[in-house]
Write a protein that holds these residues in place. Structure first.
Motif, PDB file in Angstrom:
ATOM      1  N   GLU A  14     -50.273 112.030  71.041  1.00 49.98           N
ATOM      2  CA  GLU A  14     -50.339 111.859  69.600  1.00 49.98           C
ATOM      3  C   GLU A  14     -50.681 110.404  69.288  1.00 49.98           C
ATOM      4  N   PRO A  15     -51.698 110.174  68.451  1.00 51.34           N
ATOM      5  CA  PRO A  15     -52.117 108.789  68.171  1.00 51.34           C
ATOM      6  C   PRO A  15     -51.055 108.034  67.392  1.00 51.34           C
ATOM      7  N   PRO A  16     -51.067 106.720  67.484  1.00 45.80           N
ATOM      8  CA  PRO A  16     -50.125 105.902  66.716  1.00 45.80           C
ATOM      9  C   PRO A  16     -50.373 106.063  65.222  1.00 45.80           C
ATOM     10  N   ALA A  17     -49.379 105.678  64.428  1.00 36.29           N
ATOM     11  CA  ALA A  17     -49.546 105.691  62.977  1.00 36.29           C
ATOM     12  C   ALA A  17     -50.713 104.784  62.591  1.00 36.29           C
ATOM     13  N   MET A  18     -51.350 105.067  61.455  1.00 36.92           N
ATOM     14  CA  MET A  18     -52.529 104.307  61.051  1.00 36.92           C
ATOM     15  C   MET A  18     -52.211 102.825  60.880  1.00 36.92           C
ATOM     16  N   ALA A  19     -51.001 102.513  60.384  1.00 36.56           N
ATOM     17  CA  ALA A  19     -50.623 101.110  60.225  1.00 36.56           C
ATOM     18  C   ALA A  19     -50.627 100.397  61.576  1.00 36.56           C
ATOM     19  N   GLU A  20     -50.182 101.106  62.608  1.00 35.70           N
ATOM     20  CA  GLU A  20     -50.160 100.521  63.952  1.00 35.70           C
ATOM     21  C   GLU A  20     -51.582 100.395  64.505  1.00 35.70           C
ATOM     22  N   GLN A  21     -52.433 101.374  64.221  1.00 34.18           N
ATOM     23  CA  GLN A  21     -53.828 101.292  64.655  1.00 34.18           C
ATOM     24  C   GLN A  21     -54.526 100.100  63.993  1.00 34.18           C
ATOM     25  N   GLU A  22     -54.203  99.873  62.726  1.00 36.56           N
ATOM     26  CA  GLU A  22     -54.769  98.732  62.025  1.00 36.56           C
ATOM     27  C   GLU A  22     -54.353  97.433  62.696  1.00 36.56           C
ATOM     28  N   SER A  49     -56.958 107.746  68.549  1.00 35.78           N
ATOM     29  CA  SER A  49     -56.989 106.743  67.486  1.00 35.78           C
ATOM     30  C   SER A  49     -58.298 106.845  66.702  1.00 35.78           C
ATOM     31  N   ASP A  50     -58.281 106.343  65.492  1.00 38.04           N
ATOM     32  CA  ASP A  50     -59.466 106.345  64.628  1.00 38.04           C
ATOM     33  C   ASP A  50     -59.772 104.915  64.207  1.00 38.04           C
ATOM     34  N   PRO A  51     -60.458 104.150  65.080  1.00 34.94           N
ATOM     35  CA  PRO A  51     -60.717 102.734  64.778  1.00 34.94           C
ATOM     36  C   PRO A  51     -61.564 102.535  63.523  1.00 34.94           C
ATOM     37  N   ALA A  52     -62.454 103.486  63.215  1.00 37.73           N
ATOM     38  CA  ALA A  52     -63.289 103.350  62.026  1.00 37.73           C
ATOM     39  C   ALA A  52     -62.437 103.347  60.760  1.00 37.73           C
ATOM     40  N   GLU A  53     -61.467 104.269  60.684  1.00 32.58           N
ATOM     41  CA  GLU A  53     -60.583 104.310  59.518  1.00 32.58           C
ATOM     42  C   GLU A  53     -59.689 103.075  59.472  1.00 32.58           C
ATOM     43  N   ALA A  54     -59.228 102.629  60.635  1.00 34.40           N
ATOM     44  CA  ALA A  54     -58.388 101.439  60.690  1.00 34.40           C
ATOM     45  C   ALA A  54     -59.175 100.212  60.214  1.00 34.40           C
ATOM     46  N   LEU A  55     -60.462 100.167  60.539  1.00 33.25           N
ATOM     47  CA  LEU A  55     -61.305  99.057  60.100  1.00 33.25           C
ATOM     48  C   LEU A  55     -61.434  99.023  58.585  1.00 33.25           C
ATOM     49  N   VAL A  56     -61.599 100.194  57.977  1.00 28.06           N
ATOM     50  CA  VAL A  56     -61.712 100.263  56.519  1.00 28.06           C
ATOM     51  C   VAL A  56     -60.477  99.670  55.867  1.00 28.06           C
ATOM     52  N   SER A  57     -59.320 100.063  56.377  1.00 26.06           N
ATOM     53  CA  SER A  57     -58.068  99.552  55.828  1.00 26.06           C
ATOM     54  C   SER A  57     -57.917  98.058  56.066  1.00 26.06           C
ATOM     55  N   LEU A  58     -58.318  97.613  57.261  1.00 26.52           N
ATOM     56  CA  LEU A  58     -58.181  96.198  57.604  1.00 26.52           C
ATOM     57  C   LEU A  58     -59.105  95.342  56.737  1.00 26.52           C
ATOM     58  N   ARG A  59     -60.312  95.813  56.492  1.00 27.36           N
ATOM     59  CA  ARG A  59     -61.252  95.064  55.643  1.00 27.36           C
ATOM     60  C   ARG A  59     -60.684  94.882  54.239  1.00 27.36           C
ATOM     61  N   ARG A  61     -57.592  94.803  53.390  1.00 27.18           N
ATOM     62  CA  ARG A  61     -56.444  93.896  53.416  1.00 27.18           C
ATOM     63  C   ARG A  61     -56.892  92.438  53.462  1.00 27.18           C
ATOM     64  N   TYR A  62     -58.067  92.167  54.044  1.00 28.70           N
ATOM     65  CA  TYR A  62     -58.541  90.789  54.156  1.00 28.70           C
ATOM     66  C   TYR A  62     -59.521  90.398  53.052  1.00 28.70           C
TER      67      TYR A  62
END
Length: 219
Positions: A14-22, A49-59, A61-62
């Motif tokens: 099971e993948p980590p939570a999205m916050a953790e992936q971010e 994991s879904d790095p593309a979705e994590a990237l959207v969230s990270l962008r 945030r910055y």
């Protein structure tokens, strides 16, 4: 057998939570000097994991911060906000200038890619020195592209991700127009001195030196 034994168990994958992936994407980009593709992020992160979705969230945030997540070609990296770039000027320790021949060759490749050596020579009106191409290859600002499906199958040249990153471009489509370059004083209307004489670059070293070094692609 108890009901507890029959209860479904969480998958070991099971993948980590999205916050953790971010956080993982943030750590990878922060620790890596070169831009990182989504595939490379996925290869380093846990299965599922879904790095593309994590990237959207990270962008998001910055956004508005001094450091931002920016796209460089097909990869991603942390970069100083464009409006704060002047603060980094003192950090530049290397000033590397290109000859006019190298500048012209690089510009032709950037604006006409993919382009062959023969096409570069046709546009410039002068033979391209092997040393000029080798210099641009060593700087990792150009690379070999696909071969043309024409007689002789000549190799083509294209600009690299390092070139885009150096000039803060997302893609070659973001290059300024020729009118913009002239308005900024980075390109003049004079013809190349080599084209005017019909000499090739190897026979025109003295002429190149006399004209000075172009600052169009200066660090």
């Amino acid at each position: 057998m108890s009901d507890t034994d029959n209860a479904p168990r969480d998958s070991l994958f099971e993948p980590p939570a999205m916050a953790e992936q971010e956080r993982m994407v943030e750590a990878i980009l922060f620790a890596t000097a070169d831009p990182v593709t989504v595939k490379e992020l996925g290869d380093r992160m846990p299965h599922g994991s879904d790095p593309a979705e994590a990237l959207v969230s990270l962008r998001k945030r910055y956004e508005g911060r001094g450091v931002q997540v920016v796209r460089v070609g097909d990869a991603w990296a942390f970069r100083t906000a464009a409006d704060l770039g002047y603060l980094m000027q003192r950090e530049v320790t290397e000033t590397r200038k290109l000859s006019r021949a190298a500048v012209e060759t690089l510009a032709i490749i950037a604006y006409h890619q993919p382009v062959t050596r023969a096409e570069i020579e046709e546009i410039r009106g002068v033979a391209v020195s092997r040393g000029t191409v080798d210099q641009l290859l060593e700087m990792d600002w150009i690379r070999f592209g696909r071969r043309r499906m024409t007689p002789g199958r000549p190799v083509t040249f294209v600009v690299t991700q390092a070139f885009l990153d150096h000039f803060g471009l997302e893609s070659a489509r973001d290059l300024p127009g020729l009118a913009d370059l002239r308005a900024a004083g980075l390109l003049d209307n004079r013809p190349s001195p080599l084209a005017a004489t019909g000499q090739d670059e190897d026979d025109a070293d003295a002429l190149e030196a006399g004209e000075g070094q172009s600052e169009l692609f200066e660090d």
